[in-house]
Design a protein around this motif. Structure first.
Motif, PDB file in Angstrom:
ATOM      1  N   LEU A 243      72.450  56.659  28.246  1.00  0.00           N
ATOM      2  CA  LEU A 243      73.051  55.996  29.382  1.00  0.00           C
ATOM      3  C   LEU A 243      71.739  55.799  30.399  1.00  0.00           C
ATOM      4  O   LEU A 243      71.798  54.647  30.882  1.00  0.00           O
ATOM      5  N   SER A 244      70.971  56.597  30.633  1.00  0.00           N
ATOM      6  CA  SER A 244      69.820  56.619  31.532  1.00  0.00           C
ATOM      7  C   SER A 244      68.796  57.579  31.222  1.00  0.00           C
ATOM      8  O   SER A 244      69.048  58.457  30.505  1.00  0.00           O
ATOM      9  N   GLU A 245      67.508  57.038  31.577  1.00  0.00           N
ATOM     10  CA  GLU A 245      66.261  57.880  31.041  1.00  0.00           C
ATOM     11  C   GLU A 245      65.151  58.008  32.324  1.00  0.00           C
ATOM     12  O   GLU A 245      64.939  56.868  32.790  1.00  0.00           O
ATOM     13  N   GLU A 246      64.674  59.027  32.803  1.00  0.00           N
ATOM     14  CA  GLU A 246      63.704  59.136  33.800  1.00  0.00           C
ATOM     15  C   GLU A 246      62.376  60.011  33.166  1.00  0.00           C
ATOM     16  O   GLU A 246      62.714  61.116  32.738  1.00  0.00           O
ATOM     17  N   GLU A 247      61.269  59.517  33.181  1.00  0.00           N
ATOM     18  CA  GLU A 247      60.054  60.253  32.811  1.00  0.00           C
ATOM     19  C   GLU A 247      59.074  60.276  33.823  1.00  0.00           C
ATOM     20  O   GLU A 247      58.528  59.469  34.491  1.00  0.00           O
ATOM     21  N   THR A 248      58.241  61.510  34.141  1.00  0.00           N
ATOM     22  CA  THR A 248      57.580  61.738  35.086  1.00  0.00           C
ATOM     23  C   THR A 248      56.267  62.468  34.359  1.00  0.00           C
ATOM     24  O   THR A 248      56.264  63.570  34.025  1.00  0.00           O
ATOM     25  N   THR A 249      55.007  61.915  34.872  1.00  0.00           N
ATOM     26  CA  THR A 249      53.546  62.695  34.405  1.00  0.00           C
ATOM     27  C   THR A 249      52.647  62.785  35.511  1.00  0.00           C
ATOM     28  O   THR A 249      52.514  62.017  36.405  1.00  0.00           O
ATOM     29  N   THR A 250      52.316  64.200  35.952  1.00  0.00           N
ATOM     30  CA  THR A 250      51.181  64.372  36.923  1.00  0.00           C
ATOM     31  C   THR A 250      49.945  65.139  36.386  1.00  0.00           C
ATOM     32  O   THR A 250      49.946  65.861  35.613  1.00  0.00           O
ATOM     33  N   GLU A 251      48.703  64.408  36.811  1.00  0.00           N
ATOM     34  CA  GLU A 251      47.532  64.828  36.630  1.00  0.00           C
ATOM     35  C   GLU A 251      46.469  65.002  37.507  1.00  0.00           C
ATOM     36  O   GLU A 251      46.365  64.177  38.573  1.00  0.00           O
ATOM     37  N   ASN A 252      45.654  66.264  37.873  1.00  0.00           N
ATOM     38  CA  ASN A 252      44.937  66.602  38.794  1.00  0.00           C
ATOM     39  C   ASN A 252      43.525  67.074  38.386  1.00  0.00           C
ATOM     40  O   ASN A 252      43.569  68.068  37.473  1.00  0.00           O
ATOM     41  N   SER A 253      42.395  66.531  38.849  1.00  0.00           N
ATOM     42  CA  SER A 253      40.943  66.746  38.434  1.00  0.00           C
ATOM     43  C   SER A 253      40.123  67.384  39.618  1.00  0.00           C
ATOM     44  O   SER A 253      40.111  66.811  40.647  1.00  0.00           O
ATOM     45  N   THR A 254      39.582  68.622  39.631  1.00  0.00           N
ATOM     46  CA  THR A 254      38.697  69.200  40.461  1.00  0.00           C
ATOM     47  C   THR A 254      37.414  69.666  40.091  1.00  0.00           C
ATOM     48  O   THR A 254      37.098  70.255  38.952  1.00  0.00           O
ATOM     49  N   PRO A 255      36.164  69.326  41.016  1.00  0.00           N
ATOM     50  CA  PRO A 255      34.951  69.453  40.347  1.00  0.00           C
ATOM     51  C   PRO A 255      34.474  71.058  40.514  1.00  0.00           C
ATOM     52  O   PRO A 255      35.084  71.717  41.426  1.00  0.00           O
TER      53      PRO A 255
END
Length: 571
Positions: free
Chosen positions: A303-315
């Motif tokens: 009926l419905s689809e929701e996809e979420t991707t989170t990416e974080n880079s620190t020196p």
């Protein structure tokens, strides 16, 4: 010589003498012993014949009332029409109804129907047209109610099964106080046609007709009664009672339908009057509703689809921890001209990454609502009774009842199964039997039919009157006539002349011998009784006795005396 009055009358009218001769001959014939003995029987027979003739002439045929409760104006027109058609019509003095002979009842009704008689009852216009001027309000209200009743009665009479109808309305006076108000009511009296009956639906139609015609009248306030005093309306608005009556009526109609089907199939085989069928239908009127929901596990849709991707880079951290100000500057990375920069190892950075997905699926399901039929047949039972064949008498005198042939029974059973839709799984049953029928005349209880009573009463009264006349008048008269019967040959015949003994008749003597002896005795008796020394009263008594005993001889003597007086005068 002067003529006497008697001689003048005789000479002037010779028919008188001839009539006297005829009378004398009749009297002489009446003096014969055989005639005297037969005279009582002749008189009794004559009285019986006259009584029978009077009974036939005075007997009135049995009559029937043509139209009970007929209006006076219609009675006059009905009598006139029947008289013109040659049908005897009379008005009963007790009831005032128009009666016709029983044999002409149906002919009279057909004759009147062809002429449109009797006419319908007066309508509302006639009643209102007769309202006098200046009538009070109460009289006007009564006339309006009467007109309304007549119109309702005329409408009800249009039903084929209703001969006449009368409607009575009880309309309360209007009041401003609610607690004092009364609901209107109505009573309907029906005169049904002979052999007709109203169905429940027709009674309901009459109730609805009356209640709808009067404002504020409920159906339960209408009462319907027929001429037998039976209450046709239920008089209740209970919905459960109405549902129960409809269910019973539906069951009766189903049983009647199955019965008619069986009779229509089997009557051509058995013949009219040789078959009796009864059908019982068990039905269930329980109302139920079933709601069912089914889910299909294999059937699904996205009926419905929701996809979420989170990416974080620190020196990475550099220098002395806590000393930010004395940190050396970042070394410049100068790329040489015309050549590639030298590869310098970059510091490794830390990376954080997260990913989420939401998917909505629709599962396949079924929702169904089932409501079984209201009238469900549970079981059908049919009983068929056939008229058995006549008994057979054997040579030894014993009587046996022939049994129903098996082939015929099987055929009848198959036809019945087809007619009712036989279902063995449902528990249906069919019973076919053959028994001798009792005649209808033996089934009627004795004394129940009293239609013969009025006619029998009339006949008994007439016979009683004839018997009273015969025993009270004719019998004493015959007794007086036969007080001096002729004596038999072996008895004496007394002669009451001056108390002298009678003349005895011996055995073997003929009538001429007895008559000769009587003549000699009378001559001697007359000579002795009419002598000079006999009183005048005795002479008259002797003459009266002689005239009573032998009137023919006295008439002959008088005739000779008159003839002797007439002859000298004529000469």
């Amino acid at each position: 010589m002067a003529l006497s009055p008697v001689s003048q009358t005789s000479s002037g009218n010779p028919l008188v003498a001839q009539a006297r001769g005829v009378v004398s001959n009749v009297l002489r014939m009446g003096d014969q012993p055989a005639v005297r003995r037969a005279l009582p029987a002749v008189l009794i027979l004559s009285v019986a014949v006259l009584g029978l003739a009077a009974f036939v002439l005075l007997r009135q045929p049995s009559t029937m009332t043509l139209y009970p409760g007929l209006a006076e104006a219609d009675k006059a027109r009905v009598v006139e029409a029947l008289t013109a058609a040659g049908i005897t019509a009379s008005i009963d003095s007790m009831t005032g109804e128009v009666d016709v002979p029983t044999a002409d009842y149906h002919k009279a009704r057909m004759e009147l129907a062809s002429k449109g008689l009797p006419s319908s009852m007066p309508d509302a216009n006639t009643v209102l047209g007769e309202l006098p001027m200046g009538a009070s309000k109460s009289v006007e209200g009564a006339r309006l109610r009467q007109a309304q009743e007549l119109e309702l009665a005329r409408s009800i009479t249009e039903i084929s099964a209703v001969a006449t109808a009368r409607v009575h309305l009880a309309l309360p006076e209007k009041t401003a106080f609610l607690r004092d108000s009364q609901p209107p009511r109505a009573s309907v009296f029906l005169q049904l046609a002979p052999g007709r009956a109203l169905e429940a639906s027709q009674v309901e139609a009459i109730v609805n007709l009356v209640s709808s015609a009067v404002p504020g009248m409920a159906r339960g306030e209408v009462t319907v009664v027929d001429q037998m005093g039976r209450l046709l309306s239920r008089g209740s608005d209970d919905p459960m009672a109405m549902v129960s009556d409809r269910q019973l009526q539906h069951r009766i109609e189903m049983e009647r339908l199955y019965k008619q089907r069986i009779e229509a199939l089997l009557t051509p085989i058995t013949g009219p009057g040789n078959l009796s069928v009864q059908v019982t239908v068990d039905m269930e009127f329980t109302q139920s509703q079933i709601t069912e929901e089914k889910v299909d596990p294999t059937g699904s849709a996205l009926l419905s689809e929701e996809e979420t991707t989170t990416e974080n880079s620190t020196p990475p951290a550099r220098g002395v921890p806590g000393a930010v100000s004395n940190a050396p500057p970042v070394q410049a990375n100068v790329a040489p001209v015309g050549g590639a920069a030298p590869a310098t190892a970059a510091p490794q950075a830390a990376t954080n990454r997260s990913q989420a997905a939401t998917r909505n699926y629709e599962v396949s399901k079924t929702v169904s609502t089932t409501q079984p039929q209201t009238a469900k047949i549970i079981r059908i039972s049919a009983a068929i009774l056939l008229r058995a064949a006549p008994t057979v008498t054997a040579e030894d005198g014993t009587e046996t009842q022939p049994a129903l042939p098996p082939e015929l029974k099987v055929d009848l059973e198959k036809l019945t199964q087809t007619a009712i839709g036989f279902d063995a799984n449902r528990g249906d049953s069919i019973i076919i039997a053959a028994q001798p029928f009792v005649e209808e005349a033996q089934m009627v209880p004795a004394g129940m039919d009293m239609t013969w009573l009025p006619e029998a009463t009339k006949q008994l009264v007439l016979l009683a009157g004839i018997a009273i006349v015969a025993l009270g008048i004719v019998r004493p008269l015959l007794g007086r006539i036969s007080t001096t019967p002729d004596a038999p040959a072996n008895q004496t015949t007394p002669l009451s002349f001056a108390g002298l003994p009678g003349v005895e008749v011996g055995e073997g003597e003929s009538l001429d011998d007895v008559q000769a002896r009587l003549e000699a005795r009378r001559a001697k008796l007359a000579t002795a009784a009419l002598g000079a020394n006999v009183a005048r009263e005795d002479k008259f008594a002797v003459l009266r006795q002689i005239a009573q005993e032998d009137p023919a001889r006295i008439a002959s003597v008088l005739q000779r005396m008159m003839k002797d007086e007439i002859d000298p005068t004529a000469g």
